[in-house]
Scaffold this motif. Structure first.
Motif, PDB file in Angstrom:
ATOM      1  N   LYS A 178       0.823  -1.210   0.000  1.00  0.00           N
ATOM      2  CA  LYS A 178       0.000   0.000   0.000  1.00  0.00           C
ATOM      3  C   LYS A 178       0.857   1.260   0.000  1.00  0.00           C
ATOM      4  CE  LYS A 178      -3.472   0.299   2.812  1.00  0.00           C
ATOM      5  NZ  LYS A 178      -4.366   0.185   3.971  1.00  0.00           N
ATOM      6  N   VAL A 179       1.869   1.280   0.859  1.00  0.00           N
ATOM      7  CA  VAL A 179       2.728   2.466   0.954  1.00  0.00           C
ATOM      8  C   VAL A 179       3.662   2.560  -0.252  1.00  0.00           C
ATOM      9  CG1 VAL A 179       4.582   3.530   2.280  1.00  0.00           C
ATOM     10  CG2 VAL A 179       2.602   2.582   3.458  1.00  0.00           C
ATOM     11  N   GLY A 180       4.250   1.440  -0.641  1.00  0.00           N
ATOM     12  CA  GLY A 180       5.226   1.452  -1.730  1.00  0.00           C
ATOM     13  C   GLY A 180       4.637   1.797  -3.078  1.00  0.00           C
ATOM     14  N   LEU A 181       3.451   1.302  -3.358  1.00  0.00           N
ATOM     15  CA  LEU A 181       2.835   1.528  -4.675  1.00  0.00           C
ATOM     16  C   LEU A 181       1.658   2.500  -4.624  1.00  0.00           C
ATOM     17  CD1 LEU A 181       2.811  -2.109  -6.096  1.00  0.00           C
ATOM     18  CD2 LEU A 181       4.460  -0.298  -6.547  1.00  0.00           C
ATOM     19  N   GLY A 182       1.182   2.836  -3.444  1.00  0.00           N
ATOM     20  CA  GLY A 182       0.028   3.733  -3.346  1.00  0.00           C
ATOM     21  C   GLY A 182      -1.239   3.072  -3.858  1.00  0.00           C
ATOM     22  N   VAL A 183      -1.368   1.780  -3.617  1.00  0.00           N
ATOM     23  CA  VAL A 183      -2.510   1.009  -4.106  1.00  0.00           C
ATOM     24  C   VAL A 183      -3.452   0.734  -2.942  1.00  0.00           C
ATOM     25  CG1 VAL A 183      -3.179  -1.185  -5.170  1.00  0.00           C
ATOM     26  CG2 VAL A 183      -1.074  -0.070  -5.859  1.00  0.00           C
ATOM     27  N   PRO A 184      -4.762   0.939  -3.126  1.00  0.00           N
ATOM     28  CA  PRO A 184      -5.700   0.622  -2.044  1.00  0.00           C
ATOM     29  C   PRO A 184      -5.731  -0.887  -1.790  1.00  0.00           C
ATOM     30  CG  PRO A 184      -6.885   1.277  -4.031  1.00  0.00           C
ATOM     31  CD  PRO A 184      -5.441   1.487  -4.309  1.00  0.00           C
ATOM     32  N   SER A 185      -6.115  -1.258  -0.569  1.00  0.00           N
ATOM     33  CA  SER A 185      -6.054  -2.667  -0.164  1.00  0.00           C
ATOM     34  C   SER A 185      -6.980  -3.568  -0.976  1.00  0.00           C
ATOM     35  CB  SER A 185      -6.352  -2.798   1.324  1.00  0.00           C
ATOM     36  OG  SER A 185      -7.606  -2.253   1.614  1.00  0.00           O
ATOM     37  N   TYR A 186      -8.076  -3.044  -1.526  1.00  0.00           N
ATOM     38  CA  TYR A 186      -8.976  -3.904  -2.294  1.00  0.00           C
ATOM     39  C   TYR A 186      -8.377  -4.321  -3.651  1.00  0.00           C
ATOM     40  CZ  TYR A 186     -10.412   0.153  -5.123  1.00  0.00           C
ATOM     41  OH  TYR A 186     -10.430   1.238  -5.968  1.00  0.00           O
ATOM     42  N   LYS A 187      -7.253  -3.702  -4.033  1.00  0.00           N
ATOM     43  CA  LYS A 187      -6.582  -4.091  -5.270  1.00  0.00           C
ATOM     44  C   LYS A 187      -5.392  -5.023  -5.016  1.00  0.00           C
ATOM     45  CE  LYS A 187      -7.719  -0.097  -8.101  1.00  0.00           C
ATOM     46  NZ  LYS A 187      -7.184   0.896  -9.035  1.00  0.00           N
ATOM     47  N   ILE A 188      -5.217  -5.452  -3.764  1.00  0.00           N
ATOM     48  CA  ILE A 188      -4.084  -6.296  -3.379  1.00  0.00           C
ATOM     49  C   ILE A 188      -4.588  -7.657  -2.922  1.00  0.00           C
ATOM     50  CG2 ILE A 188      -2.112  -6.533  -1.831  1.00  0.00           C
ATOM     51  CD1 ILE A 188      -2.198  -3.454  -1.492  1.00  0.00           C
ATOM     52  N   VAL A 189      -3.974  -8.708  -3.467  1.00  0.00           N
ATOM     53  CA  VAL A 189      -4.265 -10.066  -3.040  1.00  0.00           C
ATOM     54  C   VAL A 189      -2.935 -10.705  -2.644  1.00  0.00           C
ATOM     55  CG1 VAL A 189      -5.095 -12.339  -3.732  1.00  0.00           C
ATOM     56  CG2 VAL A 189      -6.275 -10.296  -4.535  1.00  0.00           C
ATOM     57  N   ILE A 190      -2.898 -11.250  -1.421  1.00  0.00           N
ATOM     58  CA  ILE A 190      -1.693 -11.930  -0.932  1.00  0.00           C
ATOM     59  C   ILE A 190      -2.077 -13.364  -0.577  1.00  0.00           C
ATOM     60  CG2 ILE A 190       0.082 -11.982   0.851  1.00  0.00           C
ATOM     61  CD1 ILE A 190      -0.215  -8.964   1.062  1.00  0.00           C
ATOM     62  N   LEU A 191      -1.358 -14.295  -1.170  1.00  0.00           N
ATOM     63  CA  LEU A 191      -1.623 -15.703  -0.968  1.00  0.00           C
ATOM     64  C   LEU A 191      -0.372 -16.397  -0.433  1.00  0.00           C
ATOM     65  CD1 LEU A 191      -3.518 -16.397  -4.302  1.00  0.00           C
ATOM     66  CD2 LEU A 191      -4.529 -15.988  -2.061  1.00  0.00           C
ATOM     67  N   SER A 192      -0.575 -17.520   0.221  1.00  0.00           N
ATOM     68  CA  SER A 192       0.524 -18.293   0.791  1.00  0.00           C
ATOM     69  C   SER A 192       1.110 -19.200  -0.277  1.00  0.00           C
ATOM     70  CB  SER A 192       0.024 -19.115   1.977  1.00  0.00           C
ATOM     71  OG  SER A 192       1.049 -19.926   2.460  1.00  0.00           O
ATOM     72  N   LYS A 193       2.447 -19.237  -0.346  1.00  0.00           N
ATOM     73  CA  LYS A 193       3.140 -20.095  -1.298  1.00  0.00           C
ATOM     74  C   LYS A 193       3.426 -21.437  -0.646  1.00  0.00           C
ATOM     75  CE  LYS A 193       6.253 -18.617  -4.323  1.00  0.00           C
ATOM     76  NZ  LYS A 193       7.494 -18.123  -4.930  1.00  0.00           N
ATOM     77  N   GLU A 194       3.271 -22.494  -1.435  1.00  0.00           N
ATOM     78  CA  GLU A 194       3.560 -23.818  -0.925  1.00  0.00           C
ATOM     79  C   GLU A 194       5.050 -23.968  -0.683  1.00  0.00           C
ATOM     80  OE1 GLU A 194       3.273 -28.311  -2.672  1.00  0.00           O
ATOM     81  OE2 GLU A 194       1.725 -26.879  -3.243  1.00  0.00           O
TER      82      GLU A 194
END
Length: 195
Positions: A178-194
């Motif tokens: 959010k801070v680095g790219l100035g992107v709102p949280s609804y445009k960010i998806v974070i998933l767990s890597k196997e």
């Protein structure tokens, strides 16, 4: 081996000093050669990832698009966060970068009055508007002068990270994006890597 120097020793003091200086010079030369090769390797590998040339007013990269450059930078930054581990990033942009070019505007007005045989007058006014893009000469190449550059907006960010199953690490990733790219949280998806 009681005495390296002197009458019974292998080397006298002046020979020993000469060999010592010779070894120091050889080691310094080897170090400089290795340092030169190391510098060439670094600059060669990083030069492909940099925006290197400006052609026709548009930044061009031989190998990487703007999305890939942002992805690489974000991947490097996120992977440094404690506990994140291996990271993969995918960024989608709305459009390409748009440029507004500086222009020279020339306006002219020409007024003509014609008289005919019957004594009448005819007045003609002619307007001409002309605008040309300002060109700069760089190294024998004509490049348009950029007045304004509009970066594309980020449509979405997908991050897959090993440490994302931990909620604390996941919240750190959200905040960093959010801070680095100035992107709102609804445009960010974070998933767990196997793992």
């Amino acid at each position: 081996m009681n005495n390296l120097f002197g009458k019974d020793g292998l080397l006298n003091k002046s020979q020993f000093k000469f060999i010592r200086y010779l070894l120091v010079l050889i080691l310094a030369g080897v170090f400089l050669m290795l340092l030169g090769d190391f510098g060439n390797d670094i600059s060669g590998s990083n030069s492909k990832k940099k925006l290197t040339t400006k052609q026709s007013g548009i930044y061009a990269s031989a190998d990487l698009s703007l999305e890939e450059i942002i992805e690489d930078k974000l991947t490097a930054i996120l992977s440094e966060i404690d506990g994140v581990g291996d990271v993969s990033v995918d960024i989608t942009l709305d459009s390409a970068t748009e440029y507004t070019y500086a222009k020279n505007h020339q306006d002219s007005r020409q007024e003509t009055i014609e008289e005919d045989n019957a004594g009448g007058n005819r007045k003609t006014i002619q307007y001409e508007n002309r605008s040309d893009i300002v060109l700069l000469n760089k190294g024998g190449e004509q490049i348009p002068l950029i007045k304004k550059e509009v970066k594309p907006k980020i449509r979405g960010v997908l991050v897959v990270a090993e440490g994302a199953q931990d909620s604390y690490i996941k919240s750190n990733l959200f905040r960093a994006i959010k801070v680095g790219l100035g992107v709102p949280s609804y445009k960010i998806v974070i998933l767990s890597k196997e793992r």
